[in-house]
Design an enzyme around this catalytic site. Structure first.
Site, mmCIF file in Angstrom:
data_model
loop_
_atom_site.group_PDB
_atom_site.id
_atom_site.type_symbol
_atom_site.label_atom_id
_atom_site.label_comp_id
_atom_site.label_asym_id
_atom_site.label_seq_id
_atom_site.Cartn_x
_atom_site.Cartn_y
_atom_site.Cartn_z
ATOM 1 N N HIS A 6 -19.240 13.405 -4.521
ATOM 2 C CA HIS A 6 -20.021 14.618 -4.640
ATOM 3 C C HIS A 6 -21.457 14.132 -4.804
ATOM 4 O O HIS A 6 -21.779 13.227 -5.595
ATOM 5 C CB HIS A 6 -19.391 15.411 -5.693
ATOM 6 C CG HIS A 6 -20.001 16.407 -5.942
ATOM 7 N ND1 HIS A 6 -21.184 16.747 -6.354
ATOM 8 C CD2 HIS A 6 -19.638 17.944 -5.313
ATOM 9 C CE1 HIS A 6 -21.778 18.225 -6.303
ATOM 10 N NE2 HIS A 6 -20.739 18.877 -5.649
ATOM 11 N N GLU A 42 -22.001 19.155 2.145
ATOM 12 C CA GLU A 42 -22.727 20.086 1.398
ATOM 13 C C GLU A 42 -24.085 19.833 1.325
ATOM 14 O O GLU A 42 -24.767 18.814 0.638
ATOM 15 C CB GLU A 42 -22.099 19.638 -0.257
ATOM 16 C CG GLU A 42 -20.594 19.989 -0.203
ATOM 17 C CD GLU A 42 -20.159 20.356 -1.809
ATOM 18 O OE1 GLU A 42 -20.082 21.561 -2.063
ATOM 19 O OE2 GLU A 42 -20.239 19.450 -2.444
HETATM 20 P P1 PGA Z 1 -21.922 25.702 -5.879
HETATM 21 O O1 PGA Z 1 -21.633 24.137 -5.881
HETATM 22 O O2 PGA Z 1 -20.836 26.480 -4.983
HETATM 23 O O3 PGA Z 1 -22.111 26.114 -7.259
HETATM 24 O O4 PGA Z 1 -23.247 25.493 -4.848
HETATM 25 C C1 PGA Z 1 -20.631 23.471 -4.746
HETATM 26 C C2 PGA Z 1 -20.666 22.044 -5.148
HETATM 27 O O5 PGA Z 1 -21.511 21.432 -5.797
HETATM 28 O O6 PGA Z 1 -19.698 21.496 -4.709
#
Ligand code: PGA
Length: 245
Positions: free
Chosen positions: A94, A166
Protein backbone atom coordinates in the site's frame (compact mmCIF):
# COMPACT_ATOMS: atom_id res chain seq x y z
CA UNK A 1 -16.61 -13.54 -15.46
CA UNK A 2 -15.53 -13.41 -11.83
CA UNK A 3 -17.45 -11.29 -9.36
CA UNK A 4 -16.32 -7.83 -8.34
CA UNK A 5 -14.40 -7.67 -5.14
CA UNK A 6 -14.76 -4.92 -2.56
CA UNK A 7 -11.99 -4.53 0.01
CA UNK A 8 -12.34 -2.26 3.04
CA UNK A 9 -9.00 -0.98 4.27
CA UNK A 10 -9.51 0.22 7.83
CA UNK A 11 -5.83 1.17 8.13
CA UNK A 12 -4.97 2.22 11.74
CA UNK A 13 -8.20 4.18 12.14
CA UNK A 14 -10.09 2.08 14.71
CA UNK A 15 -9.49 0.40 18.03
CA UNK A 16 -10.47 -3.24 18.55
CA UNK A 17 -13.88 -2.48 20.03
CA UNK A 18 -14.72 -0.16 17.13
CA UNK A 19 -13.42 -2.71 14.63
CA UNK A 20 -15.64 -5.47 16.01
CA UNK A 21 -18.65 -3.16 16.04
CA UNK A 22 -18.02 -2.12 12.44
CA UNK A 23 -17.47 -5.72 11.34
CA UNK A 24 -20.78 -6.66 12.95
CA UNK A 25 -22.63 -3.82 11.21
CA UNK A 26 -21.04 -4.58 7.82
CA UNK A 27 -21.88 -8.29 8.18
CA UNK A 28 -25.47 -7.40 9.09
CA UNK A 29 -25.85 -4.92 6.21
CA UNK A 30 -24.46 -7.41 3.68
CA UNK A 31 -25.85 -10.64 5.08
CA UNK A 32 -27.52 -11.59 1.80
CA UNK A 33 -24.65 -10.45 -0.41
CA UNK A 34 -23.28 -13.11 -2.73
CA UNK A 35 -20.08 -11.47 -4.02
CA UNK A 36 -16.62 -10.99 -2.53
CA UNK A 37 -16.49 -8.46 0.29
CA UNK A 38 -13.41 -8.24 2.46
CA UNK A 39 -12.55 -6.17 5.53
CA UNK A 40 -8.95 -5.51 6.57
CA UNK A 41 -8.69 -4.54 10.26
CA UNK A 42 -5.40 -3.78 12.01
CA UNK A 43 -3.49 -6.79 13.39
CA UNK A 44 -4.62 -6.20 16.96
CA UNK A 45 -8.29 -6.48 16.01
CA UNK A 46 -8.05 -9.35 13.56
CA UNK A 47 -8.77 -12.22 15.88
CA UNK A 48 -11.87 -10.59 17.36
CA UNK A 49 -13.07 -9.51 13.91
CA UNK A 50 -12.50 -13.07 12.61
CA UNK A 51 -14.85 -14.37 15.34
CA UNK A 52 -17.44 -11.73 14.49
CA UNK A 53 -17.41 -12.57 10.79
CA UNK A 54 -17.56 -16.32 11.22
CA UNK A 55 -20.28 -17.98 9.16
CA UNK A 56 -21.20 -14.76 7.34
CA UNK A 57 -20.51 -13.58 3.81
CA UNK A 58 -17.84 -11.00 4.68
CA UNK A 59 -14.27 -12.23 4.38
CA UNK A 60 -11.23 -11.32 6.41
CA UNK A 61 -8.26 -9.52 4.86
CA UNK A 62 -4.94 -8.26 6.17
CA UNK A 63 -3.20 -4.95 5.52
CA UNK A 64 0.23 -6.54 5.25
CA UNK A 65 2.19 -9.73 5.92
CA UNK A 66 5.80 -10.52 6.80
CA UNK A 67 8.30 -11.30 4.06
CA UNK A 68 9.66 -14.21 6.11
CA UNK A 69 8.65 -17.62 7.40
CA UNK A 70 7.59 -17.67 11.05
CA UNK A 71 10.70 -17.00 13.17
CA UNK A 72 12.74 -14.36 15.01
CA UNK A 73 11.36 -11.21 13.36
CA UNK A 74 10.29 -8.83 16.10
CA UNK A 75 7.06 -7.02 15.38
CA UNK A 76 6.18 -8.99 12.26
CA UNK A 77 3.20 -11.27 11.59
CA UNK A 78 3.72 -14.40 9.49
CA UNK A 79 1.51 -15.04 6.47
CA UNK A 80 0.92 -18.63 7.60
CA UNK A 81 -0.61 -17.33 10.85
CA UNK A 82 -2.86 -14.94 8.98
CA UNK A 83 -4.06 -17.89 6.93
CA UNK A 84 -4.72 -19.87 10.13
CA UNK A 85 -6.97 -17.05 11.30
CA UNK A 86 -8.99 -17.31 8.10
CA UNK A 87 -7.50 -14.43 6.12
CA UNK A 88 -8.22 -14.67 2.38
CA UNK A 89 -6.71 -11.51 0.90
CA UNK A 90 -3.58 -9.58 1.87
CA UNK A 91 -2.74 -6.03 0.79
CA UNK A 92 0.86 -5.71 -0.30
CA UNK A 93 2.75 -2.45 -0.87
CA UNK A 94 0.00 0.00 0.00
CA UNK A 95 1.30 3.50 -0.78
CA UNK A 96 1.35 4.37 2.92
CA UNK A 97 3.70 1.46 3.60
CA UNK A 98 5.80 2.33 0.57
CA UNK A 99 6.22 5.92 1.72
CA UNK A 100 6.21 5.78 5.55
CA UNK A 101 8.02 2.45 5.91
CA UNK A 102 10.14 2.61 2.77
CA UNK A 103 8.88 -0.75 1.54
CA UNK A 104 10.59 -1.55 -1.72
CA UNK A 105 9.65 -3.65 -4.72
CA UNK A 106 11.86 -6.65 -3.89
CA UNK A 107 10.59 -6.85 -0.32
CA UNK A 108 7.02 -6.79 -1.67
CA UNK A 109 7.84 -9.76 -3.89
CA UNK A 110 9.06 -11.69 -0.84
CA UNK A 111 5.81 -10.85 0.96
CA UNK A 112 3.75 -12.00 -2.01
CA UNK A 113 5.64 -15.30 -2.06
CA UNK A 114 4.75 -15.90 1.60
CA UNK A 115 1.11 -14.97 1.02
CA UNK A 116 0.75 -17.27 -1.99
CA UNK A 117 2.55 -20.11 -0.19
CA UNK A 118 -0.15 -19.87 2.50
CA UNK A 119 -2.87 -20.02 -0.15
CA UNK A 120 -4.08 -16.46 0.28
CA UNK A 121 -4.51 -13.87 -2.46
CA UNK A 122 -2.06 -10.95 -2.57
CA UNK A 123 -3.31 -7.54 -3.71
CA UNK A 124 -0.33 -5.58 -4.97
CA UNK A 125 -0.97 -1.84 -4.73
CA UNK A 126 0.64 0.46 -7.28
CA UNK A 127 0.23 4.15 -7.96
CA UNK A 128 2.02 7.37 -8.73
CA UNK A 129 2.20 10.35 -6.37
CA UNK A 130 1.17 13.92 -7.17
CA UNK A 131 4.67 15.08 -8.16
CA UNK A 132 5.20 12.09 -10.46
CA UNK A 133 1.87 12.67 -12.13
CA UNK A 134 2.64 16.37 -12.61
CA UNK A 135 5.89 15.46 -14.36
CA UNK A 136 4.00 13.08 -16.68
CA UNK A 137 5.69 10.04 -15.16
CA UNK A 138 2.62 7.97 -14.32
CA UNK A 139 3.23 5.21 -16.87
CA UNK A 140 6.91 5.01 -15.97
CA UNK A 141 6.20 4.74 -12.23
CA UNK A 142 3.50 2.09 -12.63
CA UNK A 143 5.67 0.01 -14.93
CA UNK A 144 8.64 0.26 -12.62
CA UNK A 145 6.56 -0.76 -9.57
CA UNK A 146 5.05 -3.71 -11.41
CA UNK A 147 8.32 -4.87 -12.92
CA UNK A 148 10.22 -4.26 -9.69
CA UNK A 149 8.03 -6.77 -7.86
CA UNK A 150 6.58 -9.16 -10.43
CA UNK A 151 9.97 -10.05 -11.94
CA UNK A 152 10.78 -12.07 -8.81
CA UNK A 153 7.64 -14.21 -8.94
CA UNK A 154 7.21 -17.59 -10.57
CA UNK A 155 4.51 -18.16 -13.18
CA UNK A 156 2.22 -19.81 -10.63
CA UNK A 157 2.77 -17.04 -8.07
CA UNK A 158 2.01 -14.44 -10.72
CA UNK A 159 -1.33 -16.04 -11.51
CA UNK A 160 -2.73 -15.41 -8.06
CA UNK A 161 -1.79 -11.71 -7.84
CA UNK A 162 -4.45 -9.00 -7.99
CA UNK A 163 -3.31 -5.48 -8.83
CA UNK A 164 -4.86 -2.43 -7.18
CA UNK A 165 -4.29 0.85 -8.97
CA UNK A 166 -4.36 3.58 -6.35
CA UNK A 167 -3.23 7.01 -7.53
CA UNK A 168 -1.60 8.25 -4.34
CA UNK A 169 -2.76 11.82 -4.97
CA UNK A 170 -6.38 10.64 -5.07
CA UNK A 171 -6.36 8.85 -1.71
CA UNK A 172 -8.75 10.76 0.54
CA UNK A 173 -6.15 11.43 3.23
CA UNK A 174 -3.42 12.50 0.78
CA UNK A 175 -4.32 16.14 1.33
CA UNK A 176 -4.39 17.06 -2.37
CA UNK A 177 -8.17 17.36 -2.51
CA UNK A 178 -7.96 15.78 -5.97
CA UNK A 179 -9.96 12.81 -7.17
CA UNK A 180 -8.96 10.70 -10.16
CA UNK A 181 -11.51 10.62 -12.97
CA UNK A 182 -12.75 7.28 -14.29
CA UNK A 183 -11.17 8.13 -17.67
CA UNK A 184 -7.72 8.65 -16.17
CA UNK A 185 -8.05 5.54 -14.00
CA UNK A 186 -9.06 3.46 -17.00
CA UNK A 187 -6.08 4.73 -18.98
CA UNK A 188 -3.75 3.45 -16.27
CA UNK A 189 -5.65 0.18 -15.97
CA UNK A 190 -5.09 -0.36 -19.70
CA UNK A 191 -1.35 0.23 -19.21
CA UNK A 192 -1.30 -2.28 -16.36
CA UNK A 193 -3.06 -4.91 -18.46
CA UNK A 194 -0.77 -4.31 -21.45
CA UNK A 195 2.33 -4.56 -19.31
CA UNK A 196 1.10 -7.71 -17.58
CA UNK A 197 0.33 -9.27 -20.96
CA UNK A 198 3.89 -8.59 -22.04
CA UNK A 199 5.19 -10.68 -19.16
CA UNK A 200 2.74 -13.46 -19.97
CA UNK A 201 0.11 -12.61 -17.36
CA UNK A 202 -3.08 -12.92 -19.35
CA UNK A 203 -6.01 -12.52 -17.02
CA UNK A 204 -4.90 -10.09 -14.35
CA UNK A 205 -7.69 -8.60 -12.27
CA UNK A 206 -7.31 -4.87 -11.60
CA UNK A 207 -8.93 -3.06 -8.69
CA UNK A 208 -9.23 0.68 -8.22
CA UNK A 209 -8.79 2.70 -5.05
CA UNK A 210 -8.69 6.40 -4.22
CA UNK A 211 -11.58 8.34 -2.64
CA UNK A 212 -14.14 5.77 -3.77
CA UNK A 213 -17.52 6.57 -2.21
CA UNK A 214 -21.23 5.85 -2.77
CA UNK A 215 -21.55 8.92 -5.02
CA UNK A 216 -18.73 8.18 -7.45
CA UNK A 217 -18.51 4.36 -7.48
CA UNK A 218 -20.99 3.88 -10.33
CA UNK A 219 -18.74 5.80 -12.73
CA UNK A 220 -15.87 3.35 -12.07
CA UNK A 221 -17.89 0.19 -11.69
CA UNK A 222 -17.89 -1.21 -15.20
CA UNK A 223 -14.17 -0.68 -15.79
CA UNK A 224 -12.67 -2.39 -12.74
CA UNK A 225 -12.76 -5.86 -11.22
CA UNK A 226 -13.08 -4.45 -7.75
CA UNK A 227 -12.33 -1.63 -5.36
CA UNK A 228 -10.13 -0.81 -2.41
CA UNK A 229 -11.99 1.56 -0.10
CA UNK A 230 -10.46 3.49 2.79
CA UNK A 231 -12.38 6.42 4.30
CA UNK A 232 -15.80 5.39 3.00
CA UNK A 233 -15.38 1.89 4.47
CA UNK A 234 -15.32 3.21 8.03
CA UNK A 235 -19.11 3.50 8.14
CA UNK A 236 -21.19 0.37 7.49
CA UNK A 237 -23.86 2.27 5.57
CA UNK A 238 -21.51 3.98 3.11
CA UNK A 239 -19.50 0.79 2.55
CA UNK A 240 -22.59 -1.34 2.02
CA UNK A 241 -23.99 1.27 -0.40
CA UNK A 242 -20.77 1.00 -2.43
CA UNK A 243 -20.98 -2.79 -2.47
CA UNK A 244 -24.67 -2.89 -3.34
CA UNK A 245 -24.59 -0.43 -6.24
P1 PGA B 1 -9.50 6.22 0.45
O1 PGA B 1 -8.29 5.22 0.72
O2 PGA B 1 -10.65 5.43 -0.06
O3 PGA B 1 -9.76 6.86 1.79
O4 PGA B 1 -9.01 7.22 -0.57
C1 PGA B 1 -8.00 4.20 -0.18
C2 PGA B 1 -6.75 3.49 0.24
O5 PGA B 1 -5.83 4.12 0.79
O6 PGA B 1 -6.63 2.28 0.05
Amino acid sequence: MSKKIFIANWKMQLNSIESVALARSVARALKKYQGEVVVCPDYLSMSAVANTLQGGPVLLGAQDAAAYERGAYTGEVAACDLALLGVKYVLIGHSERRSYLQEEDKLLAAKIKMVVASKMIPVLCVGENAAERKKGKTAQVIKSQLKGTLQFLSASELKSVLIAYEPVWSISTSGTGLVCTPVEALRVKTLIIEWCLRIGLKKVRVLYGGSVNPDNISAFLKDFDGFLVGGASLKADSFSKIVNL
